[in-house]
Design a protein around this motif. Structure first.
Motif, short mmCIF file in Angstrom:
data_model
loop_
_atom_site.label_atom_id
_atom_site.label_comp_id
_atom_site.label_asym_id
_atom_site.label_seq_id
_atom_site.Cartn_x
_atom_site.Cartn_y
_atom_site.Cartn_z
N GLY A 1 47.64 31.15 48.82
CA GLY A 1 48.21 32.16 47.93
C GLY A 1 47.77 33.54 48.37
O GLY A 1 46.86 33.68 49.21
N THR A 2 48.36 34.56 47.80
CA THR A 2 48.06 35.93 48.24
C THR A 2 46.63 36.35 47.87
O THR A 2 46.07 37.24 48.51
N GLY A 3 46.07 35.69 46.84
CA GLY A 3 44.70 36.04 46.44
C GLY A 3 43.72 35.75 47.57
O GLY A 3 42.81 36.54 47.85
N ILE A 4 43.93 34.60 48.25
CA ILE A 4 43.08 34.22 49.37
C ILE A 4 43.27 35.20 50.53
O ILE A 4 42.32 35.67 51.16
N GLY B 1 35.99 48.15 42.29
CA GLY B 1 37.05 47.87 41.34
C GLY B 1 37.88 46.67 41.73
O GLY B 1 39.02 46.51 41.31
N GLY B 2 37.29 45.82 42.59
CA GLY B 2 38.06 44.66 43.04
C GLY B 2 37.89 43.51 42.08
O GLY B 2 38.07 43.67 40.89
N GLY B 3 37.54 42.37 42.63
CA GLY B 3 37.30 41.22 41.78
C GLY B 3 38.59 40.75 41.15
O GLY B 3 39.68 40.96 41.68
N ARG B 4 38.45 40.12 40.02
CA ARG B 4 39.61 39.55 39.38
C ARG B 4 40.45 40.65 38.77
O ARG B 4 39.96 41.50 38.06
N GLN B 5 41.70 40.62 39.11
CA GLN B 5 42.59 41.61 38.52
C GLN B 5 43.77 40.90 37.90
O GLN B 5 44.23 39.89 38.41
N GLY B 6 44.22 41.46 36.82
CA GLY B 6 45.44 40.94 36.22
C GLY B 6 45.19 39.71 35.36
O GLY B 6 44.07 39.29 35.12
N ASN B 7 46.26 39.15 34.92
CA ASN B 7 46.26 38.02 34.02
C ASN B 7 45.60 36.81 34.67
O ASN B 7 45.81 36.49 35.84
N PHE B 8 44.77 36.10 33.89
CA PHE B 8 43.99 34.99 34.42
C PHE B 8 44.87 33.92 35.07
O PHE B 8 44.58 33.46 36.17
N PHE C 1 47.79 34.15 36.39
CA PHE C 1 48.36 34.60 37.66
C PHE C 1 47.30 34.64 38.75
O PHE C 1 47.55 34.34 39.90
N TRP C 2 46.10 35.02 38.35
CA TRP C 2 45.02 35.09 39.33
C TRP C 2 44.72 33.70 39.91
O TRP C 2 44.60 33.53 41.11
N GLU D 1 52.59 37.88 39.66
CA GLU D 1 51.95 38.88 38.80
C GLU D 1 52.78 39.08 37.53
O GLU D 1 53.98 38.81 37.50
N SER D 2 52.09 39.58 36.51
CA SER D 2 52.81 39.91 35.27
C SER D 2 53.47 41.27 35.46
O SER D 2 53.19 41.99 36.41
#
Lengths: 248, 459
Positions: free
Chosen positions: B161-164, B238-245, B247-248, B203-204
């Protein structure tokens, strides 16, 4: 038949276990077009009599007949209707609403009579013209002199074309001259066929009316000035609107 | 006395006492705006949760999870088989209500991914069949999903996924060009895999806006050229988890072929089972209406396979949908209650002012009655005045609610953008109207009952 009739009317107040008879078995008849004064010192029951005549209050005992209807057992709502249509009030302290203009003050009784806006304005203007205040429609009451304010109050009392005008010390807050003008207005109204009742403590003012009712300790005594009564009848018969001087 | 007249009298009364009316209205304004803001926030919460629910595959999905043997069957523990591929085949063969079955085998502990000189400890890596893509509503945007041939050959390929991608190869909005790491090698717990596909970015609506804004900002920074002077790292990115859980999680997917997972990652483990055991199965049923029937069917088939030992459990999205319902309802109720109380307090303020106003206007009431106003007329006038104050306050409150919502979203940015609905506005407005009526009743009753004579004599 009499326009307004009190039959053995008593008004009794209870204060602190003590019984006060403000009116004690009073009977009185008023006819159409009469000009009458009710005179008495303060505490004599004069105000109570006025309240009952003006349908502001109901008697404890006895009956009040107005226009052939017994109103001594009327509901508050019916009393309000009678005050609106049949009786016009003029008070010593004018009792105009300070936040409304002269025109709006005069329109007020018609508002409660449910008359439409344009007709209201027309009739109020006519009534104000009658008391010669047609040029002050937009003013606030506190921008007028005492005599003018009282004339506005008279216009307000007249505007629903009532059969009875009830004036409570109408000249009390005015100087002698303005008072005469106001009294003249009342006389004219009675000549036109309205029943005018003047309530006063001042015998000089009472002297202008043909018929005087004196009240003392809740009892009434009547006196009719035949000379004035005759003149009054004559004036009414001739349909004259003016012509009588104010004595004294 | 007509209604219109009463309203005009009421409005005049408000205009005559501007400051006092404004203070009175403030209570209603705050009450209404906080009520609308509360509803807007819970609405935002609900929207976010619903989006997430759709993202993980809707209500038709059932998950069968391996469970420890229940207490009353402890003595049969040695006979428990666990969830295996035999269950998958049995369901495909015998459960008519089941549309698709997709087995999944997860790495137990958080696997370490490394590529491009970076490492990332992800939380989940699954071996699956290609059909999993369809079940989890994944879209392969670049490259391809592995095929059954990849699976049967147990090839070392993976789809991410794009998160990786963001963690290992960088974000496209930071680097300025699309980062597509196809063909690159990624080590999973030290075992090399070739990345053959990447899913699209999930993403939402809210996240999309934020991402586009960040992209524009980064582009502007690049256009401005290299910054002069030393650039200090403040240790916060400001990285880390962003957005709705939800979707993350979906963006952090790593899929390998199921056979590869078993043969290359699992079978060598000490104390592991000899037979490949699945961590869970995803099932899609044919008809949501037949949910109960389908569950019974699946359970019966599995119990036959498991010798009657219930070492599995179902998890349906319905539970999640119910949870969404109840949590939203709770949030709405508690928030609404607090805002309602403040509106109520505003109503008490109105009643207080109306009481003060009628005792100020006893003489006026007397005069009105003397010229023929019935008690009902006075009653109407006072109630209309009170309602007018409340309604004007309510309308201003509706305007203010936009401001309040904006303020809240500025002070505490959330993934769930607050949404002001027409219904919430109508409700708050109706409530303020009701409060106005209730607050006016007692003063109006008092004024209507006043004796004419005493009112006229009053100074």
């Amino acid at each position: 038949m009499a326009l307004l009739e009190l039959r053995n009317v008593s008004k009794i107040y209870h204060t602190g276990g003590e019984e006060i008879r403000a009116l004690d078995d009073v009977s009185l008849e008023l006819n159409n077009g009469e000009f009458i004064s009710i005179i008495g010192p303060s505490g004599s029951g004069k105000s109570t009599l006025m309240h009952i005549l003006g349908c502001l209050d109901l008697p404890t005992k006895g009956e009040v007949w107005l226009d052939g209807i017994n109103i001594s057992k009327a509901s508050q709502r019916e009393l309000a209707r009678v005050r609106n249509r049949t009786i016009g009030f003029v008070f010593q302290s004018f009792n105009l609403l300070p936040k409304l203009s002269v025109l709006q003050n005069v329109e007020l009784p018609m508002v409660y009579a449910g008359i439409g806006g344009s007709q209201r304005r027309e009739r109020a203007t006519a009534a104000l013209n009658l008391v010669e205040l047609g040029h002050r429609l937009k003013n606030r009451p506190n921008q007028l002199s005492g005599g003018q304010q009282q004339r506005v109050a008279i216009a307000r009392a007249l505007v629903n074309d009532p059969k009875i005008i009830l004036a409570d010390e109408p000249t009390g807050n005015l100087d002698t001259h303005t008072g005469e003008v106001i009294l003249n207005l009342f006389r004219q109204l009675s000549i036109q066929g309205r029943t005018v009742i003047l309530v006063t403590h001042n015998p000089e003012i009472a002297a202008v009316t043909p018929r005087r009712v004196e009240i003392r300790n809740g009892k009434v005594a009547e006196r009719v000035d035949e000379r004035l009564a005759g003149l009054h009848r004559q004036a009414a018969a001739a349909g004259m609107a003016a012509g009588l001087g104010v004595p004294g | 006395m007509t209604f219109l007249n009463a309203i005009i009298v009421g409005l005049k009364e408000i205009a005559a006492n501007k400051f006092r009316s404004a203070l009175t209205m403030l209570g209603i304004i705050l009450g209404v705006s906080s009520l609308v803001a509360m509803f807007a926030m819970t609405q935002g919460l609900e929207n976010g949760l619903r989006e997430a629910l759709v993202a993980v595959g809707g209500l038709q999905k059932i998950r069968v999870e391996a469970q420890p043997v229940p207490t009353e069957q402890r003595h049969l523990r040695d006979f428990a088989t666990g969830v295996t591929l035999r269950d998958v085949y049995a369901l495909q063969a015998s459960a008519s209500e089941v549309d698709v079955v997709s087995p999944e085998m997860r790495l137990d502990s958080s696997p370490v991914l490394s590529a491009n000189g970076r490492t990332y400890r992800t939380f989940m890596t699954s071996g699956v069949w290609p059909v999993q893509v369809e079940l989890m509503e994944h879209q392969v945007e670049h490259g391809r999903m592995f095929t059954e041939a990849d699976d049967s050959d147990a090839r070392n390929v993976c789809v991410i996924g794009t998160g990786i991608r963001d963690e290992l190869f960088g974000r496209p909005e930071d680097t300025g060009n699309p980062v597509i790491p196809l063909g690159r090698t990624m080590n999973i717990n030290g075992v090399p895999f070739t990345i053959i596909g990447m899913f699209e970015h999930y993403e939402s609506e809210m996240d999309r806006k934020v991402r586009l804004a960040r992209e524009a900002e980064a582009a502007a920074a690049r256009a401005a050229g290299p910054q002069s002077g030393a650039k200090r790292d403040r240790g916060w990115r400001g990285g880390g988890r962003q957005g709705n859980f939800a979707f993350w999680i979906k963006n952090n997917t790593v899929y390998l072929p199921l056979n590869t997972m078993w043969m290359k990652m699992k079978s060598g483990q000490t104390n592991g089972p000899a037979e490949p055991r699945l961590s869970n199965m995803e099932i899609r049923i044919r008809d949501v209406e037949q949910m109960d029937r389908a569950l019974t069917q699946v359970r019966n088939v599995l119990l036959v396979n498991h010798r009657g030992i219930e070492d599995f459990a179902f998890r349906t999205q319905e539970d999640w949908a119910d949870q969404i319902q109840s949590s939203v309802r709770n949030a709405r109720l508690s928030g609404g209650l607090i805002a309602g109380i403040s509106l109520f307090v505003g109503g008490i303020g109105i009643m207080n002012i109306m009481l003060a106003s009628i005792s100020e206007r006893i003489r006026e009431i007397g005069i009105r009655k003397a010229v023929g106003a019935a008690g009902f007329d006075i009653f109407t006038q006072i109630v209309v005045e009170s309602v007018t104050v409340a309604v004007v306050g309510g309308l201003l409150g509706l305007l203010c609610s936009r401001l309040v919502v904006w303020l809240i979203s500025q002070v505490t940015p959330t993934d769930n953008e607050p949404v002001i609905t027409l219904g919430a506005m109508a409700f708050a407005f109706a409530f303020s109207f009701l409060v106005g009526v209730l607050a006016g009743l007692f003063p109006a009753f008092k004024a209507a009952r006043m004796s004419v004579i005493q009112a006229l004599r009053y100074d």
